[in-house]
Design a protein around this motif. Structure first.
Motif, short mmCIF file in Angstrom:
data_model
loop_
_atom_site.label_atom_id
_atom_site.label_comp_id
_atom_site.label_asym_id
_atom_site.label_seq_id
_atom_site.Cartn_x
_atom_site.Cartn_y
_atom_site.Cartn_z
N THR A 104 -6.20 14.09 13.58
CA THR A 104 -7.43 15.18 14.10
C THR A 104 -8.36 15.60 12.82
OG1 THR A 104 -5.74 16.83 13.08
CG2 THR A 104 -5.65 16.39 15.46
N ILE A 105 -7.99 14.78 11.83
CA ILE A 105 -9.00 15.08 10.55
C ILE A 105 -9.70 13.81 10.09
CG2 ILE A 105 -7.92 17.14 9.90
CD1 ILE A 105 -6.78 15.33 7.35
N GLY A 106 -9.49 12.79 10.82
CA GLY A 106 -10.12 11.37 10.68
C GLY A 106 -9.80 10.71 9.46
N VAL A 107 -8.39 10.76 8.96
CA VAL A 107 -7.73 10.09 7.85
C VAL A 107 -7.67 8.60 7.91
CG1 VAL A 107 -5.31 10.30 8.59
CG2 VAL A 107 -6.01 10.30 6.03
N ARG A 108 -7.97 7.96 6.74
CA ARG A 108 -8.23 6.61 7.03
C ARG A 108 -6.93 6.26 5.85
NH1 ARG A 108 -13.14 7.39 5.69
NH2 ARG A 108 -12.92 6.26 3.31
N CYS A 109 -5.97 5.21 6.52
CA CYS A 109 -4.72 4.77 5.95
C CYS A 109 -4.56 3.45 5.91
CB CYS A 109 -3.37 5.44 6.82
SG CYS A 109 -3.32 7.23 6.85
N ALA A 110 -3.91 2.78 4.71
CA ALA A 110 -3.70 1.34 4.69
C ALA A 110 -2.28 1.12 4.28
CB ALA A 110 -4.74 0.58 3.64
N VAL A 111 -1.36 0.26 4.61
CA VAL A 111 0.07 0.05 4.40
C VAL A 111 -0.06 -1.61 3.77
CG1 VAL A 111 0.57 -1.04 6.40
CG2 VAL A 111 2.26 -0.38 5.10
N ILE A 112 0.44 -1.44 2.40
CA ILE A 112 0.33 -2.59 1.38
C ILE A 112 1.79 -2.92 1.27
CG2 ILE A 112 -0.41 -3.42 -0.72
CD1 ILE A 112 -2.73 -2.65 1.28
N ILE A 113 2.28 -4.17 2.00
CA ILE A 113 3.61 -4.43 1.57
C ILE A 113 3.68 -6.19 1.50
CG2 ILE A 113 4.66 -2.52 2.79
CD1 ILE A 113 4.74 -4.46 5.25
N GLY A 114 4.82 -6.70 0.98
CA GLY A 114 5.28 -7.80 0.83
C GLY A 114 5.37 -8.73 2.26
N GLY A 115 5.22 -9.84 2.40
CA GLY A 115 5.48 -10.51 3.57
C GLY A 115 4.12 -10.61 4.57
N MET A 116 3.15 -10.07 4.04
CA MET A 116 1.73 -9.95 4.92
C MET A 116 0.96 -10.64 4.04
SD MET A 116 3.17 -8.64 7.58
CE MET A 116 1.76 -7.79 8.64
N ASP A 117 -0.40 -11.05 4.64
CA ASP A 117 -1.27 -11.63 4.13
C ASP A 117 -2.25 -10.81 2.94
OD1 ASP A 117 -3.35 -13.82 3.78
OD2 ASP A 117 -4.92 -12.38 4.67
N MET A 118 -2.32 -11.34 1.88
CA MET A 118 -2.91 -10.58 0.62
C MET A 118 -4.36 -10.40 0.96
SD MET A 118 -1.21 -9.84 -2.33
CE MET A 118 -2.28 -10.22 -3.57
N MET A 119 -4.96 -11.41 1.58
CA MET A 119 -6.41 -11.22 1.67
C MET A 119 -6.71 -10.24 2.81
SD MET A 119 -9.46 -12.10 0.92
CE MET A 119 -8.98 -13.51 -0.18
N SER A 120 -6.21 -9.93 3.93
CA SER A 120 -6.36 -9.09 4.70
C SER A 120 -6.34 -7.59 4.19
CB SER A 120 -5.69 -9.14 6.08
OG SER A 120 -4.25 -9.05 5.70
N GLN A 121 -5.06 -7.92 3.44
CA GLN A 121 -4.88 -6.32 2.66
C GLN A 121 -5.96 -5.92 1.55
OE1 GLN A 121 -0.94 -6.68 0.98
NE2 GLN A 121 0.36 -6.35 2.84
N SER A 122 -6.52 -6.96 1.01
CA SER A 122 -7.64 -6.84 0.12
C SER A 122 -8.88 -6.29 0.88
CB SER A 122 -8.24 -8.09 -0.69
OG SER A 122 -6.82 -8.48 -1.37
N ILE A 123 -9.29 -6.66 1.86
CA ILE A 123 -10.06 -6.11 2.70
C ILE A 123 -9.84 -4.72 3.07
CG2 ILE A 123 -11.28 -6.49 5.05
CD1 ILE A 123 -10.81 -9.46 4.79
N ALA A 124 -8.70 -4.34 3.70
CA ALA A 124 -8.40 -3.13 4.00
C ALA A 124 -8.51 -2.26 2.75
CB ALA A 124 -7.06 -2.94 4.48
N LEU A 125 -8.29 -2.70 1.50
CA LEU A 125 -8.59 -1.66 0.35
C LEU A 125 -10.01 -1.37 0.14
CD1 LEU A 125 -5.55 -3.21 -1.80
CD2 LEU A 125 -5.50 -1.05 -0.79
#
Length: 448
Positions: A104-125
């Motif tokens: 309801t307040i437009g928050v943006r979140c990112a989940v950063i964990i092992g076992g997933m692609d580093m590059m896509s996480q870097s883009i999210a960050l």
């Protein structure tokens, strides 16, 4: 327990939570605050650091999520808060809670964990999320390797399941993270128990904290019925199938000690017509999440899991927890059975005890301060009637596992890096299960 806070409040609004977040609570069917929420939220809104000690299933996530989201509403900025969790599944669950409460307040979140692609996480960050939920190892990887990413403007740090974080030897990584975040920040530390390591971390990371303890004793909830079954080891699978048959229609989590057993038992159950699905550290992250989502959605009503599923996960409406293997750590037993009888509901746990498990079983009874009841069965003969079918299902499961291994080309031991640890052995297993495996090997020698 601190006596400084107000009496248990009946609504989130009376705790000081703003209307948009109260609406989000209503949408998630958070009707009244839990005890930890009633105690922690007023202090958090007063900008105090918090140590929260509460048993599993007590609503800790919303206790820190709501104050953080309200502070973000009052002072919007880029990266605002970082939450550290010990397992990938718990990180995803916290992520989902923040996304839902912050919708309801437009928050943006990112989940950063092992076992997933580093590059896509870097883009999210790079998209400047307000909230990061991370496992410590992968967060440290990004701090060292992702250009332009830092935590120097962080306002809130949360250490969730801190005792588990430190048991998994994340301490050195957390120390590194603490050195690169602002000293002028708010810190929340939530834990099931106040261990020596947690107390040391508290002194290093919190300033004049309020200690909130809503569970002085490490125990199971009163709505949980705890049973055991005692039988010879060679009939273990047979008794498990008997229980699944007797409890047909219930939602069941079966906890095992090893990744191999999760796969083997799931195959045996499927071969006998039960809708079972495995969850362990051996699976890829996408398969782990897939198993969890199928179970949550009700597509499969039996989840066979290692202790990767025992901590913090809020899986609604689990009717029964079966301990196929008794955990060597009594605290893990409490976390396992905490998957049922949540939020005031009732539930059952059944622990399978063989001649090799008596000492561990007695130790658990000492920790929980009560004796388990014998689970009622019609007769041992009824169980033995299943032996032939179970033996055939075991044979088929063994063949299926061998075929799967042959498809993979019989690959040997690999060095595997993820957010939990770095290890060398064929079947990747969580660090806290290794000691239990040793115990199992001793039992096998005794049987020979």
């Amino acid at each position: 327990m601190t006596n400084e806070t107000n009496e248990h409040a009946k609504t989130f609004k009376s705790l000081g939570i703003i209307e948009p977040l109260c609406q989000a609570c209503e949408q998630l069917k958070y009707k009244i605050p839990t005890e930890i929420q009633s105690e922690a939220i007023p202090w958090a809104l007063q900008d105090r650091d918090i140590i929260g000690l509460a048993q599993t299933g007590s609503g800790k996530t919303a206790a820190f999520a709501l104050p953080i989201l309200q502070a973000l509403w009052d002072a919007p900025q880029g990266l605002f808060s970082c939450i550290l969790a010990p397992t990938r599944e718990l990180a995803y669950q916290i992520f989902e809670t923040f996304e839902s409460l912050g919708s309801t307040i437009g928050v943006r979140c990112a989940v950063i964990i092992g076992g997933m692609d580093m590059m896509s996480q870097s883009i999210a960050l790079s998209k400047k999320p307000h909230i990061i939920i991370a496992t410590p190892g992968r967060l440290q990887d990004h701090l060292e390797n992702t250009k332009g990413f830092s935590l120097r403007n962080l306002k809130y740090l949360v250490l969730d399941e801190a005792d588990k974080l430190l048991d998994m030897d994340f301490g050195p990584i957390i120390d590194k993270i603490l050195k690169v975040i602002p000293k002028e920040r708010h810190t929340y530390l939530f834990s099931a128990t106040m261990t020596t390591k947690v107390a040391k971390l508290q002194r290093a990371s919190l300033i004049n904290p309020v200690k909130i303890e809503v569970s002085s004793k490490y125990s199971t909830v009163s709505t949980l019925l705890q049973y055991y079954l005692f039988f010879p080891f060679k009939y273990k699978d047979c008794y498990l199938i008997y229980l699944c048959n007797e409890l047909a229609g219930n939602t069941i989590i079966i906890f095992t000690r090893t990744c191999n057993d999760t796969q083997r038992l799931a195959l045996i159950l499927r071969n006998l017509g039960f809708p079972a699905i495995p969850l362990s550290g051996k699976l890829s992250q996408s398969k782990r999440l897939g198993s969890l989502n199928k179970f949550k959605a009700g597509n499969k009503n039996i989840l066979v899991a290692t202790d990767v599923a025992s901590r913090g996960l809020d899986i609604p409406l689990v009717d029964v927890v079966i301990n196929y293997d008794i955990p060597s750590n009594s605290k893990d037993y409490i976390h396992r059975v905490g998957r049922t009888a949540r939020a005031g509901r009732s539930g059952k746990s059944i622990t399978l005890v063989t001649q090799y498990d008596v000492e561990l079983y007695q130790r658990i009874e000492q920790v929980i301060g009560k004796q388990m009841e014998l689970f009622p069965i019609d007769s041992k003969e009824d169980v033995m009637l299943l032996q032939e079918r179970v033996s055939e299902a075991q044979r088929i499961a063994t063949l299926e596992i061998k075929e799967e291994q042959q498809k993979k080309g019989g690959k040997g031991s690999k060095r595997i890096r993820n957010d939990d640890d770095v290890v060398d052995y064929k079947d990747k297993e969580d660090r806290d299960i290794i000691e239990s495996n040793k115990l199992g090997k001793k039992a096998k020698k005794a049987r020979r």
